[in-house]
Design an enzyme around this catalytic site. Structure first.
Site, PDB file in Angstrom:
ATOM      1  N   HIS A  75       0.644  -1.260   0.060  1.00  0.00           N
ATOM      2  CA  HIS A  75      -0.052  -0.102  -0.098  1.00  0.00           C
ATOM      3  C   HIS A  75       0.808   1.071  -0.018  1.00  0.00           C
ATOM      4  O   HIS A  75       0.417   2.251  -0.531  1.00  0.00           O
ATOM      5  CB  HIS A  75      -0.840  -0.051   1.309  1.00  0.00           C
ATOM      6  CG  HIS A  75      -2.192  -0.932   0.963  1.00  0.00           C
ATOM      7  ND1 HIS A  75      -3.451  -0.700   1.668  1.00  0.00           N
ATOM      8  CD2 HIS A  75      -2.323  -1.871   0.367  1.00  0.00           C
ATOM      9  CE1 HIS A  75      -4.169  -1.785   1.354  1.00  0.00           C
ATOM     10  NE2 HIS A  75      -3.407  -2.604   0.651  1.00  0.00           N
ATOM     11  N   VAL A  79       1.005   4.179  -3.372  1.00  0.00           N
ATOM     12  CA  VAL A  79       0.500   5.559  -3.286  1.00  0.00           C
ATOM     13  C   VAL A  79       1.840   6.388  -3.136  1.00  0.00           C
ATOM     14  O   VAL A  79       2.514   6.600  -1.996  1.00  0.00           O
ATOM     15  CB  VAL A  79      -0.257   5.944  -1.834  1.00  0.00           C
ATOM     16  CG1 VAL A  79      -0.749   7.145  -1.594  1.00  0.00           C
ATOM     17  CG2 VAL A  79      -1.499   4.887  -1.993  1.00  0.00           C
ATOM     18  N   SER A  85       5.379   6.914   3.516  1.00  0.00           N
ATOM     19  CA  SER A  85       4.187   7.810   3.917  1.00  0.00           C
ATOM     20  C   SER A  85       2.988   7.073   4.498  1.00  0.00           C
ATOM     21  O   SER A  85       2.200   7.687   5.231  1.00  0.00           O
ATOM     22  CB  SER A  85       3.723   8.466   2.733  1.00  0.00           C
ATOM     23  OG  SER A  85       3.263   7.700   1.672  1.00  0.00           O
ATOM     24  N   PRO A 167      -5.594  -0.964  -5.485  1.00  0.00           N
ATOM     25  CA  PRO A 167      -6.236  -2.122  -6.068  1.00  0.00           C
ATOM     26  C   PRO A 167      -7.518  -2.551  -5.064  1.00  0.00           C
ATOM     27  O   PRO A 167      -7.150  -2.732  -3.848  1.00  0.00           O
ATOM     28  CB  PRO A 167      -5.143  -3.036  -6.129  1.00  0.00           C
ATOM     29  CG  PRO A 167      -4.009  -2.557  -6.614  1.00  0.00           C
ATOM     30  CD  PRO A 167      -4.047  -1.404  -5.614  1.00  0.00           C
ATOM     31  N   THR A 198      -1.179 -15.510  -0.202  1.00  0.00           N
ATOM     32  CA  THR A 198      -1.199 -16.892   0.264  1.00  0.00           C
ATOM     33  C   THR A 198      -1.178 -16.726   2.007  1.00  0.00           C
ATOM     34  O   THR A 198      -1.345 -17.847   2.473  1.00  0.00           O
ATOM     35  CB  THR A 198       0.227 -17.427  -0.125  1.00  0.00           C
ATOM     36  OG1 THR A 198       0.345 -18.829   0.216  1.00  0.00           O
ATOM     37  CG2 THR A 198       1.520 -16.899   0.136  1.00  0.00           C
ATOM     38  N   SER A 251      -4.538 -22.936   4.010  1.00  0.00           N
ATOM     39  CA  SER A 251      -2.937 -22.735   4.260  1.00  0.00           C
ATOM     40  C   SER A 251      -2.662 -21.146   4.364  1.00  0.00           C
ATOM     41  O   SER A 251      -1.653 -20.666   4.023  1.00  0.00           O
ATOM     42  CB  SER A 251      -2.103 -23.167   2.975  1.00  0.00           C
ATOM     43  OG  SER A 251      -0.810 -22.923   3.119  1.00  0.00           O
TER      44      SER A 251
END
EC number: 1.11.1.7
Length: 328
Positions: A75, A79, A85, A167, A198, A251
Site C-alpha cells: 500500500h 500511493v 508515507s 487495487p 497466500t 494454508s
C-alpha cells in the site's frame, strides 16, 4: 594447463551458482539512482539485522503482523511511491483511508526505528525499514528471501485521498492491469504480487456481496458450491463484517502456491482474486505459478524489487525521519 584452468573456473562458477540458488532469490534492483544492495554497509552495518530481529520479535508475539507488514509495504508503494508515507499518523493521513484501516504491524516498524536510532542516529529511513521488514515476513512464513535494495529517503506528505487508486477487492482484471501499469508493473507482476495473499485474511464485509447478491443472482456463480456454503457459514448475511477469513483456505499462514490452486478450484475469497482465474489474460500465468515446478518464489522476489523501486525518494530529497509516525 589451459584446459585445467578452464575447468577450475567452470567449477568455481558452478559452486557460486549453487550457493546462489540455495541461499536467497537473486533479484536485482532496477535502474533507480540512489538505491543499491548494501546501502548501509558502512554507515549502519547492523541495519538489516536490527530490522530482522524486530520483525522476529513481533512475529513471535503476533504472527498476524506478517501479512500486515507485507500489505503495508504494498500500500505504501502504490500511493506516491515507496516513501514510508503510510507510516505517518494523524488526521487525513494514508493510515486513515478505508483500505488501510485494518493494517497491522506499525508497532514493529516503530520498534525497529527506535533501535536503529540508538545504533545509527539519522541514518536508516522508515521507507527502507518497511521494505526490509516485508522481505523478512515472507521468510518467517516459510517463503524465500531476497536482497533488498536500500537507500530510500522518507516522504513528507501523507494524504488519505491519495489512497483512492489502491487495487480494490472488486476490481476486474482490466482495472487491476490499469492500476499496475500506471506504476510500471506488468500483468505478470500483478498475478505474482497478488500471490502474497497466500498469507493473510479479509473481513467478511469486504467480500460478502459475492455470497448473497451478485448481479441479481443469489451468489457469485464462480464460487465452488461447497466453498460457498463454507463462506456463508463463516460470514452470515447479517453477521459481523469484521470477522476475518483466510485468503488462502487451508494454508493461510504458510507461504506456498496453494493460493493459486484454490483459484483454479473456484475457492478464491476476493472477487479480484478469483477473476485472475476466469480471465483469459491472467489464467495462463496462474496455471504456471501453481505448477509442480513453480517459479513463484523467484518471481515474487523479482516483482517485489521492481515494486519497491516505485517512486523512491533519494539523494537530497525527502528526509530521514526520527520517528516513523511523524515528519521531522
Amino acid at each position: 594447463m589451459g584446459l585445467v584452468r578452464s575447468l577450475c573456473l567452470l567449477i568455481t562458477f558452478l559452486n557460486c551458482l549453487i550457493i546462489s540458488v540455495h541461499g536467497q532469490a537473486t533479484a536485482r534492483p532496477g535502474p533507480v539512482s540512489g538505491t543499491r544492495i548494501g546501502f548501509y554497509l558502512t554507515t549502519c552495518p547492523r541495519a538489516e539485522t536490527i530490522v530482522r530481529n524486530a520483525v522476529n520479535a513481533g512475529f513471535s508475539s503476533d504472527p498476524r503482523i506478517a501479512p500486515g507488514i507485507l500489505r503495508m509495504h504494498f500500500h505504501d508503494c502504490f500511493v506516491q511511491g515507496c516513501d514510508g508515507s503510510i507510516l505517518i499518523s494523524g488526521a487525513n493521513t494514508e493510515r486513515t483511508a478505508g483500505p488501510n484501516l485494518n493494517l497491522q504491524g506499525f508497532e514493529v516498524i516503530d520498534n525497529a526505528k527506535t533501535q536503529l536510532e540508538a545504533a545509527c542516529p539519522g541514518v536508516v529511513s522508515c521507507a527502507d525499514i518497511l521494505a526490509l521488514a516485508a522481505r523478512d515476513t515472507v521468510i518467517l512464513t516459510q517463503g524465500t528471501g531476497w536482497q533488498v535494495p536500500t537507500g530510500r529517503r522518507d516522504g513528507r506528505v501523507s494524504l488519505a485521498s491519495n489512497a483512492n487508486n489502491l487495487p480494490g477487492p472488486r476490481d476486474s482484471v482490466a482495472v487491476q492491469q490499469q492500476k499496475f501499469s500506471a506504476l510500471g508493473l506488468n500483468t505478470r507482476d500483478l498475478v505474482v504480487l497478488v500471490g502474497g495473499h497466500t498469507i493473510g485474511t479479509a473481513g467478511c464485509g469486504v467480500f460478502r456481496n459475492r455470497l448473497f447478491n451478485t448481479t441479481g443472482q443469489t451468489a457469485d456463480p464462480t464460487i465452488d458450491p461447497t466453498f460457498l456454503a463454507q463462506l456463508q457459514t463463516q460470514c452470515p448475511q447479517n453477521g459481523d463484517g469484521s470477522v476475518r477469513v483466510d485468503l488462502d483456505t487451508g494454508s493461510g499462514s504458510t507461504w506456498d502456491t496453494s493460493y493459486y490452486n484454490n483459484l483454479s478450484r473456484g475457492r478464491g475469497v476476493l472477487q479480484s482474486d478469483q477473476v485472475l482465474w476466469t480471465d483469459p489474460a491472467t489464467r495462463p500465468i496462474v496455471q504456471q505459478l501453481m505448477a509442480p515446478r513453480s517459479t513463484f518464489n523467484v518471481e515474487f522476489a523479482r516483482s517485489m524489487v521492481r515494486m519497491s523501486n516505485i517512486g523512491v525518494v533519494t539523494g537530497a530529497n525527502g528526509e530521514i525521519r526520527r520517528v516513523c509516525s511523524a515528519v521531522n
